[in-house]
Design a protein around this motif. Structure first.
Motif, PDB file in Angstrom:
ATOM      1  N   ASP A 356      -3.036   3.802  -1.159  1.00  0.00           N
ATOM      2  CA  ASP A 356      -3.346   5.165  -1.591  1.00  0.00           C
ATOM      3  C   ASP A 356      -3.811   5.988  -0.403  1.00  0.00           C
ATOM      4  OD1 ASP A 356      -6.487   5.077  -1.517  1.00  0.00           O
ATOM      5  OD2 ASP A 356      -5.854   3.231  -2.514  1.00  0.00           O
ATOM      6  N   GLU A 357      -4.025   7.265  -0.674  1.00  0.00           N
ATOM      7  CA  GLU A 357      -4.321   8.225   0.380  1.00  0.00           C
ATOM      8  C   GLU A 357      -5.676   7.988   1.049  1.00  0.00           C
ATOM      9  OE1 GLU A 357      -3.800  13.087   0.817  1.00  0.00           O
ATOM     10  OE2 GLU A 357      -3.960  12.151  -1.162  1.00  0.00           O
ATOM     11  N   LEU A 358      -6.574   7.277   0.393  1.00  0.00           N
ATOM     12  CA  LEU A 358      -7.901   7.038   0.956  1.00  0.00           C
ATOM     13  C   LEU A 358      -7.999   5.691   1.657  1.00  0.00           C
ATOM     14  CD1 LEU A 358     -10.277   8.464  -1.810  1.00  0.00           C
ATOM     15  CD2 LEU A 358      -9.288   9.619   0.166  1.00  0.00           C
ATOM     16  N   THR A 359      -7.685   4.608   0.926  1.00  0.00           N
ATOM     17  CA  THR A 359      -7.807   3.287   1.539  1.00  0.00           C
ATOM     18  C   THR A 359      -6.807   3.112   2.677  1.00  0.00           C
ATOM     19  OG1 THR A 359      -6.315   2.284  -0.102  1.00  0.00           O
ATOM     20  CG2 THR A 359      -8.678   2.248  -0.586  1.00  0.00           C
ATOM     21  N   TYR A 360      -5.775   3.918   2.706  1.00  0.00           N
ATOM     22  CA  TYR A 360      -4.791   3.924   3.791  1.00  0.00           C
ATOM     23  C   TYR A 360      -5.479   3.883   5.152  1.00  0.00           C
ATOM     24  CZ  TYR A 360      -0.944   5.780   6.696  1.00  0.00           C
ATOM     25  OH  TYR A 360       0.021   5.978   7.660  1.00  0.00           O
TER      26      TYR A 360
END
Length: 505
Positions: A356-360
């Motif tokens: 996802d865009e955060l854990t990336y």
């Protein structure tokens, strides 16, 4: 008369320099096509021949740069008055020349040959979950890259020297500062999200979807985004990538029948890369003015299209009818549910390109730290899997059960691309700043995306990023486009607001 003669000589020297650089660029472009073929079309048995071919072209490119007239032409031009565009070309070529001139051709050839062999070994090691199969190649590449860095600047941090291959005008210290800001904000934000009771749809695309159907959808979405099929193509590779220039730029993706969102977002991501290349000035092809600025800027384009466009709810409202045409069992699917699924924050995702865009960004930071330890000699290659798994447990609370989903997941080390990874996060940060500036000028873009209209955003990016090639240094380009210095502020505000709303924080 003397002034005119001097001016004529200056013009002649500049034209000669451009001709030399265009010849080198042509060799590098040919190498790029062979590399694309190796990853997409070439039978696996072709590796020995391809290694020699790529090694020869790499050596030829290096020799053309350092053994020809480039050095003397640069010396002549740096003593004359140049236009801004000419000065930018001389600046960029001078940097390439000085670095290349310090590295022996034999080492360049050895690195190229080793990476070609390492690619085949990596693909096999990943498929068989066998790090030991890849480890000797990785160890050789680490040693070769240390040697390479020492030739360029024996007194500098070798990782900083390697980072400068991808970010020539962005200090490593600036990248480290931005990554630290991301770590400080994202780690607690991810923890808040995991503790949230918000009812977020996570399974809008449950079931399986045949690869052929997913490919048809990817092609339709590329067409919706106005991808130029006369200058591009879509293929499948083990790791999605983009290859090419303003006349021929190709994208690849990969498919998992149980994860159609992964393929779709990867395709849109690669579209962003291709759209940048295809927007570069055609009349400057083969010179720095016709080449992309660097990797953080390149990643800003791919991450902008992937996240700010492709993961937005208005975009899903537009493409939903197309999705339903292709995917069985989605008649009742809503754009809101698709949007939530596309933006869910995973608790146990091990794969960067599917994250996802955060854990990336935790994936990026982990590899960044390991690379620095490898190049400095603080970490042995044999210890990479354990170190990798320990950091995933520390930063994400998960531990990979196999190296296939752990340290073997990405292709970049087989290319010897140490110093590359920070550009992914830098690109995401830059994308948010650019998108905010575009909206300030164009107004809210939601209605345009909802109607399938992307021309205004494309034109803004063409005018503010693509058309400049390498005219500006990185930080200068950001200021030219946005009126502000490069900052993480816009990205952190964007994700805090977006995910705070989505997860009711």
């Amino acid at each position: 008369m003397a002034t005119n003669a001097s001016t004529d000589a200056q013009i002649d020297a500049y034209d000669q320099l451009c001709a030399e650089i265009q010849q080198i660029s042509a060799v590098q472009s040919a190498s790029g096509v062979l590399s694309w073929d190796q990853q997409v079309m070439m039978p696996s048995g072709g590796t020995p021949a391809r290694s020699k071919q790529l090694s020869t072209l790499s050596s030829l490119s290096h020799e053309l740069l350092v053994d020809g007239d480039v050095g003397s032409l640069l010396d002549e031009l740096e003593a004359t008055e140049l236009s801004d565009e000419q000065a930018a070309v001389v600046r960029e070529v001078r940097r390439q020349y000085d670095r290349a001139n310090r590295v022996p051709t034999e080492l360049v050839s050895k690195i190229s040959e080793t990476t070609s062999e390492a690619l085949n070994a990596w693909e096999s090691a990943k498929a068989n979950d066998d790090f030991e199969q890849f480890a000797p190649h990785l160890e050789t590449l680490v040693e070769l890259k240390r040697e390479y860095a020492a030739y360029i600047d024996p007194d500098a941090d070798p990782y900083a020297v390697l980072f400068a291959d991808y970010e020539p005008w962005l200090p490593l210290s600036q990248a480290e500062s931005i990554l630290e800001e991301l770590r400080e904000t994202l780690v607690p934000l991810i923890e808040e999200i995991r503790n949230s009771d918000a009812d977020v749809t996570t399974n809008a695309f449950s079931g399986t979807y045949p690869e052929s159907v997913q490919e048809d959808l990817s092609r339709d979405v590329l067409s919706i985004l106005n991808y130029d099929w006369d200058r591009g193509r879509l293929d499948v590779s083990s790791h999605p990538f983009t290859s090419g220039n303003q006349f021929d730029c190709r994208v690849t993706t990969r498919f998992d029948e149980a994860d159609p969102l992964g393929a779709l977002t990867a395709t849109i991501h690669e579209f962003g890369h291709a759209w940048y290349n295809l927007g570069l000035p055609q009349d400057h092809f083969g010179t720095p003015l016709g080449e992309s600025r660097n990797l953080s800027v390149h990643e800003s384009q791919s991450r902008l299209w992937e996240n700010h466009v492709g993961r937005s709810q208005p975009f899903w409202e537009h493409i939903l009818p197309t999705v339903k045409e292709h995917f069985d069992g989605t008649d009742d699917l809503t754009a809101a549910a698709a949007y939530e699924s596309a933006n869910q924050v995973y608790e146990d995702n091990f794969i960067r390109v599917e994250s996802d865009e955060l854990t990336y960004h935790m994936h990026i930071i982990i590899r960044f730290e390991i690379e620095q330890e490898l190049i400095s000699g603080d970490l042995d290659v044999d210890d990479v899997p354990e170190r990798w798994n320990d950091l995933y447990e520390e930063y994400l609370g998960i531990r990979p059960e196999t190296d296939t989903v752990g340290c073997l997941q990405d292709i970049h080390w087989s290319h010897g691309s140490f110093g590359y990874f920070p550009t992914y996060s830098l690109g995401s940060v830059m994308a948010a700043q650019l998108f905010a500036a575009a909206e300030d000028e164009l107004g809210n873009l939601d209605e345009q995306f909802r109607a399938g209209e992307f021309d205004a955003l494309t034109l803004w990016l063409r005018e503010n990023i693509h058309q400049h090639g390498q005219l500006y240094k990185t930080n200068e380009l950001v200021v030219e486009a946005t009126g502000e210095d490069f900052t993480a502020e816009y990205f952190l505000d964007y994700v805090t607001e977006k995910y705070g709303t989505l997860y009711e924080l």
